[in-house]
Design a protein around this motif. Structure first.
Motif, PDB file in Angstrom:
ATOM      1  N   VAL A  66     -64.516 -99.359-101.236  1.00 42.77           N
ATOM      2  CA  VAL A  66     -64.633 -98.689 -99.938  1.00 42.77           C
ATOM      3  C   VAL A  66     -63.664 -99.313 -98.945  1.00 42.77           C
ATOM      4  CG1 VAL A  66     -66.149 -98.276 -97.959  1.00 42.77           C
ATOM      5  CG2 VAL A  66     -67.021 -97.939-100.283  1.00 42.77           C
ATOM      6  N   THR A  67     -63.650-100.643 -98.897  1.00 45.21           N
ATOM      7  CA  THR A  67     -62.770-101.344 -97.960  1.00 45.21           C
ATOM      8  C   THR A  67     -61.298-101.085 -98.280  1.00 45.21           C
ATOM      9  OG1 THR A  67     -64.418-103.086 -97.639  1.00 45.21           O
ATOM     10  CG2 THR A  67     -62.131-103.610 -97.060  1.00 45.21           C
ATOM     11  N   LEU A  68     -60.936-101.226 -99.564  1.00 50.92           N
ATOM     12  CA  LEU A  68     -59.539-101.069 -99.963  1.00 50.92           C
ATOM     13  C   LEU A  68     -59.045 -99.641 -99.744  1.00 50.92           C
ATOM     14  CD1 LEU A  68     -59.332-103.109-103.296  1.00 50.92           C
ATOM     15  CD2 LEU A  68     -58.546-103.806-101.026  1.00 50.92           C
ATOM     16  N   GLU A  69     -59.862 -98.665-100.147  1.00 55.61           N
ATOM     17  CA  GLU A  69     -59.370 -97.292-100.072  1.00 55.61           C
ATOM     18  C   GLU A  69     -59.292 -96.789 -98.633  1.00 55.61           C
ATOM     19  OE1 GLU A  69     -59.912 -93.585-103.130  1.00 55.61           O
ATOM     20  OE2 GLU A  69     -59.963 -95.701-103.703  1.00 55.61           O
ATOM     21  N   CYS A  70     -60.238 -97.213 -97.808  1.00 54.95           N
ATOM     22  CA  CYS A  70     -60.136 -96.865 -96.387  1.00 54.95           C
ATOM     23  C   CYS A  70     -58.856 -97.462 -95.793  1.00 54.95           C
ATOM     24  CB  CYS A  70     -61.355 -97.379 -95.621  1.00 54.95           C
ATOM     25  SG  CYS A  70     -62.862 -96.414 -95.856  1.00 54.95           S
ATOM     26  N   PHE A  71     -58.587 -98.713 -96.114  1.00 61.56           N
ATOM     27  CA  PHE A  71     -57.376 -99.370 -95.604  1.00 61.56           C
ATOM     28  C   PHE A  71     -56.130 -98.680 -96.137  1.00 61.56           C
ATOM     29  CE2 PHE A  71     -54.303-103.034 -95.893  1.00 61.56           C
ATOM     30  CZ  PHE A  71     -54.005-103.061 -94.544  1.00 61.56           C
ATOM     31  N   ALA A  72     -56.146 -98.282 -97.412  1.00 59.46           N
ATOM     32  CA  ALA A  72     -54.993 -97.606 -97.996  1.00 59.46           C
ATOM     33  C   ALA A  72     -54.710 -96.296 -97.271  1.00 59.46           C
ATOM     34  CB  ALA A  72     -55.227 -97.356 -99.481  1.00 59.46           C
ATOM     35  N   PHE A  73     -55.754 -95.528 -96.981  1.00 53.18           N
ATOM     36  CA  PHE A  73     -55.549 -94.266 -96.269  1.00 53.18           C
ATOM     37  C   PHE A  73     -55.098 -94.511 -94.828  1.00 53.18           C
ATOM     38  CE2 PHE A  73     -57.617 -91.921 -99.693  1.00 53.18           C
ATOM     39  CZ  PHE A  73     -56.894 -90.743 -99.671  1.00 53.18           C
ATOM     40  N   GLU A  74     -55.590 -95.561 -94.221  1.00 54.15           N
ATOM     41  CA  GLU A  74     -55.112 -95.895 -92.870  1.00 54.15           C
ATOM     42  C   GLU A  74     -53.614 -96.176 -92.883  1.00 54.15           C
ATOM     43  OE1 GLU A  74     -57.558 -99.183 -91.844  1.00 54.15           O
ATOM     44  OE2 GLU A  74     -59.381 -97.960 -91.642  1.00 54.15           O
ATOM     45  N   GLN A  75     -53.147 -96.883 -93.914  1.00 52.66           N
ATOM     46  CA  GLN A  75     -51.724 -97.198 -94.039  1.00 52.66           C
ATOM     47  C   GLN A  75     -50.900 -95.977 -94.398  1.00 52.66           C
ATOM     48  OE1 GLN A  75     -50.483-100.483 -93.416  1.00 52.66           O
ATOM     49  NE2 GLN A  75     -52.568-100.527 -92.604  1.00 52.66           N
ATOM     50  N   ALA A  76     -51.487 -95.056 -95.169  1.00 62.58           N
ATOM     51  CA  ALA A  76     -50.734 -93.918 -95.704  1.00 62.58           C
ATOM     52  C   ALA A  76     -50.901 -92.643 -94.897  1.00 62.58           C
ATOM     53  CB  ALA A  76     -51.169 -93.659 -97.154  1.00 62.58           C
ATOM     54  N   TRP A  77     -51.782 -92.640 -93.897  1.00 60.05           N
ATOM     55  CA  TRP A  77     -52.163 -91.391 -93.242  1.00 60.05           C
ATOM     56  C   TRP A  77     -50.961 -90.624 -92.694  1.00 60.05           C
ATOM     57  CZ3 TRP A  77     -56.457 -89.095 -94.198  1.00 60.05           C
ATOM     58  CH2 TRP A  77     -56.903 -88.036 -93.411  1.00 60.05           C
ATOM     59  N   ASP A  78     -50.031 -91.312 -92.068  1.00 62.86           N
ATOM     60  CA  ASP A  78     -48.862 -90.635 -91.492  1.00 62.86           C
ATOM     61  C   ASP A  78     -47.753 -90.415 -92.514  1.00 62.86           C
ATOM     62  OD1 ASP A  78     -50.087 -90.548 -89.010  1.00 62.86           O
ATOM     63  OD2 ASP A  78     -49.266 -92.496 -88.398  1.00 62.86           O
ATOM     64  N   LYS A  79     -47.985 -90.843 -93.768  1.00 63.17           N
ATOM     65  CA  LYS A  79     -46.994 -90.672 -94.833  1.00 63.17           C
ATOM     66  C   LYS A  79     -47.378 -89.547 -95.791  1.00 63.17           C
ATOM     67  CE  LYS A  79     -46.050 -95.643 -94.682  1.00 63.17           C
ATOM     68  NZ  LYS A  79     -46.073 -96.925 -95.435  1.00 63.17           N
ATOM     69  N   ARG A  80     -48.421 -88.800 -95.442  1.00 60.83           N
ATOM     70  CA  ARG A  80     -48.897 -87.727 -96.329  1.00 60.83           C
ATOM     71  C   ARG A  80     -48.032 -86.476 -96.148  1.00 60.83           C
ATOM     72  NH1 ARG A  80     -54.085 -86.075 -94.589  1.00 60.83           N
ATOM     73  NH2 ARG A  80     -53.176 -86.549 -92.555  1.00 60.83           N
ATOM     74  N   ASP A  81     -46.859 -86.522 -96.732  1.00 57.42           N
ATOM     75  CA  ASP A  81     -45.936 -85.396 -96.614  1.00 57.42           C
ATOM     76  C   ASP A  81     -46.236 -84.351 -97.683  1.00 57.42           C
ATOM     77  OD1 ASP A  81     -45.089 -86.639 -98.915  1.00 57.42           O
ATOM     78  OD2 ASP A  81     -43.169 -87.312 -98.087  1.00 57.42           O
ATOM     79  N   ALA A  82     -45.365 -83.367 -97.801  1.00 58.66           N
ATOM     80  CA  ALA A  82     -45.563 -82.290 -98.767  1.00 58.66           C
ATOM     81  C   ALA A  82     -45.597 -82.813-100.200  1.00 58.66           C
ATOM     82  CB  ALA A  82     -44.464 -81.241 -98.605  1.00 58.66           C
ATOM     83  N   THR A  83     -44.798 -83.847-100.460  1.00 57.52           N
ATOM     84  CA  THR A  83     -44.775 -84.431-101.806  1.00 57.52           C
ATOM     85  C   THR A  83     -46.113 -85.068-102.135  1.00 57.52           C
ATOM     86  OG1 THR A  83     -42.397 -84.839-101.663  1.00 57.52           O
ATOM     87  CG2 THR A  83     -43.629 -86.092-103.302  1.00 57.52           C
ATOM     88  N   PHE A  84     -46.679 -85.791-101.175  1.00 60.07           N
ATOM     89  CA  PHE A  84     -47.991 -86.402-101.380  1.00 60.07           C
ATOM     90  C   PHE A  84     -49.042 -85.329-101.637  1.00 60.07           C
ATOM     91  CE2 PHE A  84     -52.137 -87.385 -99.571  1.00 60.07           C
ATOM     92  CZ  PHE A  84     -52.462 -88.585-100.187  1.00 60.07           C
ATOM     93  N   ARG A  85     -49.045 -84.294-100.830  1.00 65.26           N
ATOM     94  CA  ARG A  85     -50.060 -83.255-100.956  1.00 65.26           C
ATOM     95  C   ARG A  85     -49.969 -82.541-102.310  1.00 65.26           C
ATOM     96  NH1 ARG A  85     -52.229 -82.225 -95.832  1.00 65.26           N
ATOM     97  NH2 ARG A  85     -51.189 -83.458 -94.218  1.00 65.26           N
ATOM     98  N   ALA A  86     -48.750 -82.234-102.726  1.00 63.45           N
ATOM     99  CA  ALA A  86     -48.574 -81.564-104.015  1.00 63.45           C
ATOM    100  C   ALA A  86     -48.989 -82.466-105.166  1.00 63.45           C
ATOM    101  CB  ALA A  86     -47.115 -81.127-104.174  1.00 63.45           C
TER     102      ALA A  86
END
Length: 239
Positions: A98-118
């Motif tokens: 829970v701690t790691l994945e929340c932190f990972a999404f916090e770090q990656a939230w603004d990096k979720r481009d079209a490539t990430f979504r696909a």
């Protein structure tokens, strides 16, 4: 000598003369995740070399691979054995993830481009395909790949290494979880909310989804592991 669990495991058979390391690693991984070789069981090189009819070189390479994956551990003066998985381990895995994945999404939230979504949608589709095929081991690996995407994207190298160090225990945890639920993989729709929220715009909702996602079914898995740890009440099964 070879432990009885490994000697009797049907997943271990004579191997072809090519790609020894890959075959040995795959066979050992299969019987570990199936529960045929239980957590804590010792792994003895000489016995395995005879079982596979291979030299110690490729065998040691395969064992090193499973040690790196976190499925095996080597303890000084004790030897190599399958990692143990206790109720406390499950609780620690849950809280850590829970701690790691929340932190990972916090770090990656603004990096979720079209490539990430696909890619997230592709990995989700791949996971569903393994579930539909009834391939439990493939579904465990596909689930790892799905959750691993955010760690790959976040760009935090220490976080990525920490995630990789958990992979072996996660594989054992999910295998135990599937047996606890008498299923051949995760629920087909078990990641729909996770993926939908990961593609959305609400980071707080993602944090809540991660906590809820990891909590689902946890109690049943703990109950399953507690049952494994209890001594048998059948006199015919006592030593």
């Amino acid at each position: 000598m070879l432990t009885s669990e490994i000697a009797m495991a049907p997943g271990i058979v004579r191997l072809p003369k090519s790609t020894f390391r890959e075959h040995i690693a795959e066979r050992l991984r299969a019987v570990i995740l199936s529960g045929e070789v239980p957590p804590g069981a010792p792994i003895v090189e000489t016995a395995l070399a005879r079982q596979f009819e291979v030299s110690r070189g490729p065998l040691r390479e395969a064992l090193r691979q499973l040690i790196e994956e976190g499925l095996l551990v080597t303890v000084p003066y004790t030897g190599t054995h399958v990692i143990s998985l206790s109720v406390e381990d499950v609780r620690e895995i849950h809280s850590m993830r829970v701690t790691l994945e929340c932190f990972a999404f916090e770090q990656a939230w603004d990096k979720r481009d079209a490539t990430f979504r696909a890619e997230l949608q592709r990995r989700h589709a791949a996971l569903v395909a393994t579930i539909d095929a009834g391939d439990d081991r493939a579904s465990i690996l596909a689930e790892l790949e799905l959750h691993g995407l955010v760690y790959e994207v976040c760009g935090h190298r220490l976080l990525q290494r920490t995630w990789n160090s958990l992979r072996g225990r996660l594989q054992l945890y999910w295998a135990a979880h599937h047996r606890a639920h008498s299923i051949r993989g995760p629920k087909r729709d078990g990641h729909e909310s996770y993926v939908e929220t990961a593609l959305g715009d609400d980071l707080n909702a993602m944090r809540a989804e991660i906590a809820a996602h990891m909590q689902r079914g946890g109690q049943q898995t703990e109950t399953f592991l507690k049952g494994m740890a209890q001594p048998s009440t059948d006199p015919s099964k006592r030593g």
